[in-house]
Design an enzyme around this catalytic site. Structure first.
Site, PDB file in Angstrom:
ATOM      1  N   GLU A 121       0.830  -1.218   0.000  1.00  0.00           N
ATOM      2  CA  GLU A 121       0.000   0.000   0.000  1.00  0.00           C
ATOM      3  C   GLU A 121       0.863   1.267   0.000  1.00  0.00           C
ATOM      4  OE1 GLU A 121      -2.960  -0.572  -0.586  1.00  0.00           O
ATOM      5  OE2 GLU A 121      -3.717  -2.301   0.530  1.00  0.00           O
ATOM      6  N   HIS A 145      -2.536   1.838   8.653  1.00  0.00           N
ATOM      7  CA  HIS A 145      -3.644   1.092   8.055  1.00  0.00           C
ATOM      8  C   HIS A 145      -3.855  -0.165   8.892  1.00  0.00           C
ATOM      9  CE1 HIS A 145      -6.047  -1.397   5.544  1.00  0.00           C
ATOM     10  NE2 HIS A 145      -5.048  -2.123   5.077  1.00  0.00           N
ATOM     11  N   HIS A 147      -6.812  -3.452  10.059  1.00  0.00           N
ATOM     12  CA  HIS A 147      -8.035  -4.206   9.745  1.00  0.00           C
ATOM     13  C   HIS A 147      -8.869  -4.301  11.022  1.00  0.00           C
ATOM     14  CE1 HIS A 147      -5.628  -6.388   6.305  1.00  0.00           C
ATOM     15  NE2 HIS A 147      -5.813  -5.089   6.076  1.00  0.00           N
ATOM     16  N   GLU A 175     -17.424  12.222  22.917  1.00  0.00           N
ATOM     17  CA  GLU A 175     -16.028  12.526  22.546  1.00  0.00           C
ATOM     18  C   GLU A 175     -15.798  12.451  21.041  1.00  0.00           C
ATOM     19  OE1 GLU A 175     -16.897  10.628  25.040  1.00  0.00           O
ATOM     20  OE2 GLU A 175     -16.036  11.740  26.705  1.00  0.00           O
ATOM     21  N   HIS A 216     -12.559  -3.608   4.240  1.00  0.00           N
ATOM     22  CA  HIS A 216     -11.117  -3.864   4.304  1.00  0.00           C
ATOM     23  C   HIS A 216     -10.484  -3.266   5.575  1.00  0.00           C
ATOM     24  CE1 HIS A 216      -6.976  -3.362   2.041  1.00  0.00           C
ATOM     25  NE2 HIS A 216      -6.827  -3.736   3.287  1.00  0.00           N
TER      26      HIS A 216
HETATM   27  P1  13P Z   1       1.317  -5.542   3.089  1.00  0.00           P
HETATM   28  O1  13P Z   1       1.806  -6.782   3.816  1.00  0.00           O
HETATM   29  O2  13P Z   1       1.870  -5.449   1.691  1.00  0.00           O
HETATM   30  O3  13P Z   1       1.608  -4.292   3.908  1.00  0.00           O
HETATM   31  O4  13P Z   1      -0.247  -5.653   2.905  1.00  0.00           O
HETATM   32  C1  13P Z   1      -1.106  -5.768   3.986  1.00  0.00           C
HETATM   33  C2  13P Z   1      -2.418  -5.133   3.759  1.00  0.00           C
HETATM   34  O5  13P Z   1      -3.153  -4.944   4.715  1.00  0.00           O
HETATM   35  C3  13P Z   1      -2.834  -4.705   2.392  1.00  0.00           C
HETATM   36  O6  13P Z   1      -3.941  -3.892   2.438  1.00  0.00           O
HETATM   37 ZN    ZN Z   2      -5.118  -4.077   4.346  1.00  0.00          ZN
END
Ligand code: 13P
Ligand code: ZN
Length: 281
Positions: A121, A145, A147, A175, A216
């Protein structure tokens, strides 16, 4: 466990942070990624002091040119690397890259000891750094980023709409509007690791530090590991409350627009932006 230490102060701070993200259930296996725009003089000093033998590696072309980032250094997670391994194998999980050749290429300056490349990413991380550096006058330096389970769950339950999602979260805890007055901008499901997801995120990032990559995860910009953590944990908590309320048959009442407006006035001095979406549309 012994206290973690590392010759690179930024790695010393980032590795325990990644481990904590894994413990929170936010970054399973190689899921998610992290980057930190480093102060150039400081990191050059650290690298020449602690790693004088390191020679610059070959320049690698970038997926999207970022002339505004020419010369910048980034601490970034490697593609396929696990957040859970950050404390045991920091030199493998992380690398430091410098953007070179007028923002058309990068060069690995340190790390990625097992030969990893920057996260898949990376294109979105760099687009985000360029935009958020400009919008925040240089204040924001970190991209995370993750999940997030509750936050992802909402993208299967709620409309894929920035206003609707933001209001649903603001209406769950007082908050929220103070901590993310810029709201959450929704990007539809796109293939991870593509130039398309970077381009779709770019427009959203002009308006907010927080993006929902539908089905995602979350993609967030802030100043420090501490601040990015606070932002993400607040959003994930509000998402969890919202999901619980939906599971119990949906809200019977909400924090009203009037109260949200009063909160925005009372705590305006602490907020990064003036909130949109304070109408009752
Ligand atoms: P990477 O291992 O390439 O960072 O990918 C993980 C991911 O969450 C892709 O969206
Ligand atoms: Zn991801």
């Amino acid at each position: 466990m012994a206290v973690f230490t590392h010759p690179i102060s930024f790695v010393k701070e980032a590795a325990p942070f990644l481990h904590l993200c894994w413990k929170m259930g936010w970054n399973e296996a190689n899921g998610g990624n992290f980057s930190w725009r480093l102060p150039a003089q400081e990191i050059e000093g650290i690298l020449s002091r602690h790693y004088p033998e390191l020679a610059p590696q070959a320049a690698v072309p970038m997926p999207i040119d970022e002339p505004e980032l020419d010369g910048e250094y980034f601490l970034v997670t490697g593609s396929g690397q696990f957040f859970r391994h950050a404390l045991e194998h920091p030199n493998q999980v992380f690398g430091i890259v410098q953007i070179v050749e007028q923002g058309t290429a990068y060069r690995v300056a340190w790390g990625f000891s097992s030969g990893a490349k920057p996260t898949s990413e990376f294109a979105t991380h760099l687009v985000a750094h360029a935009i958020r550096k400009r919008v925040s006058n240089g204040r924001e330096r970190i991209i995370l980023h993750s999940h997030l389970p509750e936050f992802i769950a909402l993208s299967f339950l709620e409309p894929l709409d920035s206003r609707a999602l933001t209001r649903a979260l603001w209406e769950k805890m007082p908050e929220c509007i103070v901590i993310f007055p810029d709201g959450v901008r929704v990007v539809p499901l796109l293939l991870p690791g593509t130039v398309e997801i970077a381009e779709a995120s770019a427009e959203a990032l002009k308006h907010s530090r927080v993006i929902s990559w539908s089905h995602h995860g979350i993609f967030v910009s802030e100043e420090s590991p501490n601040k990015v953590f606070a932002l993400v944990e607040t959003i994930e908590k509000a998402a969890a409350i919202h999901r619980k309320v939906l599971s119990a048959g949906g809200p019977k009442r909400r924090i009203s627009t009037e109260i949200l407006t009063e909160l925005a006035e009372k705590f305006g001095h602490m907020m990064v932006a003036k909130p949109d979406w304070l109408d009752d549309a």
